[in-house]
Design a protein around this motif. Structure first.
Motif, PDB file in Angstrom:
ATOM      1  N   GLY A 274     -37.592 -60.482  -6.396  1.00  0.00           N
ATOM      2  CA  GLY A 274     -38.238 -61.643  -5.828  1.00  0.00           C
ATOM      3  C   GLY A 274     -38.976 -61.329  -4.547  1.00  0.00           C
ATOM      4  O   GLY A 274     -38.979 -62.136  -3.613  1.00  0.00           O
ATOM      5  N   VAL A 275     -39.595 -60.151  -4.494  1.00  0.00           N
ATOM      6  CA  VAL A 275     -40.341 -59.763  -3.295  1.00  0.00           C
ATOM      7  C   VAL A 275     -41.725 -59.279  -3.707  1.00  0.00           C
ATOM      8  O   VAL A 275     -41.929 -58.788  -4.816  1.00  0.00           O
ATOM      9  CB  VAL A 275     -39.615 -58.645  -2.512  1.00  0.00           C
ATOM     10  CG1 VAL A 275     -38.255 -59.122  -2.036  1.00  0.00           C
ATOM     11  CG2 VAL A 275     -39.483 -57.374  -3.344  1.00  0.00           C
ATOM     12  N   SER A 276     -42.673 -59.442  -2.792  1.00  0.00           N
ATOM     13  CA  SER A 276     -43.994 -58.841  -2.943  1.00  0.00           C
ATOM     14  C   SER A 276     -44.054 -57.612  -2.046  1.00  0.00           C
ATOM     15  O   SER A 276     -43.582 -57.661  -0.904  1.00  0.00           O
ATOM     16  CB  SER A 276     -45.101 -59.826  -2.549  1.00  0.00           C
ATOM     17  OG  SER A 276     -45.087 -60.958  -3.385  1.00  0.00           O
ATOM     18  N   ARG A 303     -38.015 -67.390  -1.582  1.00  0.00           N
ATOM     19  CA  ARG A 303     -36.827 -68.151  -1.203  1.00  0.00           C
ATOM     20  C   ARG A 303     -35.873 -68.293  -2.397  1.00  0.00           C
ATOM     21  O   ARG A 303     -36.294 -68.617  -3.502  1.00  0.00           O
ATOM     22  CB  ARG A 303     -37.221 -69.534  -0.699  1.00  0.00           C
ATOM     23  CG  ARG A 303     -36.053 -70.391  -0.211  1.00  0.00           C
ATOM     24  CD  ARG A 303     -36.542 -71.707   0.316  1.00  0.00           C
ATOM     25  NE  ARG A 303     -37.466 -71.518   1.433  1.00  0.00           N
ATOM     26  CZ  ARG A 303     -38.091 -72.535   2.047  1.00  0.00           C
ATOM     27  NH1 ARG A 303     -37.911 -73.781   1.635  1.00  0.00           N
ATOM     28  NH2 ARG A 303     -38.906 -72.278   3.067  1.00  0.00           N
ATOM     29  N   GLY A 304     -34.587 -68.018  -2.157  1.00  0.00           N
ATOM     30  CA  GLY A 304     -33.580 -68.141  -3.195  1.00  0.00           C
ATOM     31  C   GLY A 304     -33.518 -66.983  -4.173  1.00  0.00           C
ATOM     32  O   GLY A 304     -32.735 -66.995  -5.110  1.00  0.00           O
ATOM     33  N   SER A 305     -34.336 -65.946  -3.954  1.00  0.00           N
ATOM     34  CA  SER A 305     -34.370 -64.795  -4.858  1.00  0.00           C
ATOM     35  C   SER A 305     -33.219 -63.838  -4.552  1.00  0.00           C
ATOM     36  O   SER A 305     -32.570 -63.946  -3.497  1.00  0.00           O
ATOM     37  CB  SER A 305     -35.700 -64.061  -4.711  1.00  0.00           C
ATOM     38  OG  SER A 305     -35.793 -63.489  -3.408  1.00  0.00           O
ATOM     39  N   PRO A 306     -32.947 -62.867  -5.454  1.00  0.00           N
ATOM     40  CA  PRO A 306     -31.912 -61.865  -5.161  1.00  0.00           C
ATOM     41  C   PRO A 306     -32.175 -61.119  -3.865  1.00  0.00           C
ATOM     42  O   PRO A 306     -31.242 -60.817  -3.120  1.00  0.00           O
ATOM     43  CB  PRO A 306     -31.987 -60.932  -6.379  1.00  0.00           C
ATOM     44  CG  PRO A 306     -32.515 -61.783  -7.478  1.00  0.00           C
ATOM     45  CD  PRO A 306     -33.476 -62.723  -6.830  1.00  0.00           C
ATOM     46  N   GLY A 311     -30.542 -60.432   2.010  1.00  0.00           N
ATOM     47  CA  GLY A 311     -30.921 -60.288   3.404  1.00  0.00           C
ATOM     48  C   GLY A 311     -32.182 -59.496   3.639  1.00  0.00           C
ATOM     49  O   GLY A 311     -32.462 -59.108   4.782  1.00  0.00           O
ATOM     50  N   LEU A 312     -32.972 -59.229   2.607  1.00  0.00           N
ATOM     51  CA  LEU A 312     -34.243 -58.537   2.810  1.00  0.00           C
ATOM     52  C   LEU A 312     -35.203 -59.417   3.603  1.00  0.00           C
ATOM     53  O   LEU A 312     -35.189 -60.644   3.467  1.00  0.00           O
ATOM     54  CB  LEU A 312     -34.874 -58.160   1.462  1.00  0.00           C
ATOM     55  CG  LEU A 312     -34.185 -57.056   0.666  1.00  0.00           C
ATOM     56  CD1 LEU A 312     -34.844 -56.898  -0.693  1.00  0.00           C
ATOM     57  CD2 LEU A 312     -34.215 -55.740   1.425  1.00  0.00           C
TER      58      LEU A 312
END
Length: 463
Positions: A274-276, A303-306, A311-312
């Protein structure tokens, strides 16, 4: 012998060369073709190849594809003026390729997706001449891999090496069926590792080699000097259709991960954080005040992703995944996308010039899709989806993806394929499913789609 046309640098070498030739003519035949030197046999790849070649098979395919005619016939004004109906045209296709036996007991063969794409019939020819019909277990266009299954006794699987241990300069051998000639062996070295950028849509981490790879070699084996599989031959860089010394193979470690997914699910269920992300450039490294020059920078955390739960943060630089060095954004995307959903992943990151370790579980990519029939009867059988942040397409292009197409459906007969990217509908650019719905409603009884497929773009008229 005339020498006046020789380059001056060649003249001093002429008499020693003639002397060697004269001496050679006076020696017995056995002396001209030695089998050993100083009591030692000459090096040869033959013993290794005798064990290895039976694990590589030839593939022949037949299929049918929709054929596009002249662009004039796709122009709605031209068709309306001449009152021409749209008649789908099909043509029969034939293809050749190669495959690698990786499970002799279960009959699993690994090959390229592009070798068997659109194939209705796949025939496998073994080294001993047996011809077998193959069943498709699963395909993955994003990595260009596919798994086939045959029912036969006496199959021989190739042993597998650790492709992560490859180094530039290692000797390798390519085995395949170039131009349909039959099993052919070429040798070379590993020219480079971690090659990406051959296709925007793909998950890539290619081995580059100068071992000759030509059309028909696709899906064949790249092995080390022990006869162990290190890669699946996949692509070449060429100007005229033949080999120019730049070939690419999918690392076997990646291929095995994809194969596990295909055997178990019939598809690849890609994980997500869940990150770019983006590449860590020298300018960004200076801005962050770090000496690290390789890695993947997290630009956004959903928001709300793994990733968010672990904490990334934006600005974190990922340098390792499960102990493996990450050099750029593509390598991070590959590493996460090929992990099983629910598995634990360990990330080594740089934050505020300090190294930290973060552990989290890989989530599943949730793709919201819309059935095409709810937009237009002409899209019946197609499922459309928006480009996800985890996709290699994200940030590169804008459009809506054709997620799947049911065989024999109106969408399939019109020529749509899974993986097509819809750039515009009725000449209106689209970036979301709602855009497609609105543009389709404004077009009356027709749909004019601007599609991107592989490395080409074209218009397709549905009416």
């Amino acid at each position: 012998m005339r020498t006046k046309h020789l380059h001056p640098l060649c003249k001093p070498l002429l008499w020693p060369l003639l002397l060697v030739l004269l001496l050679g003519l006076s020696l017995p035949a056995a002396a001209r073709l030695p089998v050993e030197v100083d009591g030692e046999p000459l090096p040869s790849l033959a013993p290794m190849l005798e064990r290895t070649i039976p694990g590589v098979v030839n593939l022949a395919t037949r299929g049918r594809v929709q054929e596009r005619g002249s662009p004039l016939f796709d122009d709605p004004f031209f068709r309306r003026f001449f009152d021409l109906p749209q008649v789908p045209r099909e043509r029969q296709t034939q293809g050749l390729g190669s495959g690698v036996i990786l499970d002799a007991e279960k009959g699993f063969i690994l090959t390229n997706d592009h070798v068997i794409r659109n194939a209705d019939e796949i025939v496998v020819t073994l080294h001993d001449g047996r011809r077998l019909d193959a069943k498709v277990i699963g395909t993955d266009q994003a990595t260009d891999l596919a798994v086939l299954k045959v029912a036969a006794e006496g199959l021989q699987a190739l042993p597998v090496a650790d492709s992560d241990a490859l180094k530039v300069g290692d000797f390798v051998v390519a085995i395949g069926n170039p131009f349909g000639l039959g099993q052919t062996v070429t040798s070379g070295i590993v020219s480079a590792l971690g090659r990406t950028g051959l296709s925007v849509e793909a998950y890539e981490d290619f081995i580059q080699t100068d071992a000759s790879i030509n059309p028909g070699n696709s899906g064949g084996a790249l092995v080390n000097l022990r006869g162990e599989l290190v890669g699946i031959n996949s692509a070449i860089l060429t100007r005229g259709g033949g080999n120019i010394g730049i070939g690419f193979a999918i690392p076997v470690n990646m291929a095995l991960q994809v194969m596990d997914h295909l055997v178990e699910y019939g598809e690849v269920r890609r994980g997500r954080l869940g990150v770019s992300v983006q590449d860590l450039t020298p300018d960004l490294a200076r801005a962050f005040g770090i000496e690290q020059t390789r890695g993947a920078v997290i630009a956004r955390v959903e928001r709300g992703s793994p990733g968010a739960r672990a904490g990334l943060r934006e600005g974190d630089v990922v340098t390792r995944v499960n102990g493996r060095v990450i050099r750029n954004a593509a390598e991070l995307r590959n590493a996460i996308g090929l992990l099983r959903v629910g598995s634990t992943v360990e990330l080594e990151i740089l934050r505020d010039k300090r190294t930290r370790v973060i552990r989290t579980q890989v989530g599943e990519i949730q793709v919201s899709t819309l059935e095409g029939g709810r937009i237009s009867p002409r899209l019946e059988g197609a499922a459309l989806g928006e480009i996800q942040e985890d996709s290699p397409l994200h940030g590169e292009v804008e459009g809506v993806v054709v997620v799947r197409v049911a065989p024999g459906s109106p969408a399939a007969r019109a020529g749509l394929r899974p993986g097509d990217l819809i750039l515009s509908v009725n000449r209106r650019p689209v970036t979301s499913l709602e855009d497609v719905r609105q543009a389709a409603g404004a077009g009356g009884q027709r749909l004019l789609l601007n599609l991107r497929r592989d490395n080409s773009a074209f218009f397709l008229l549905l009416q």
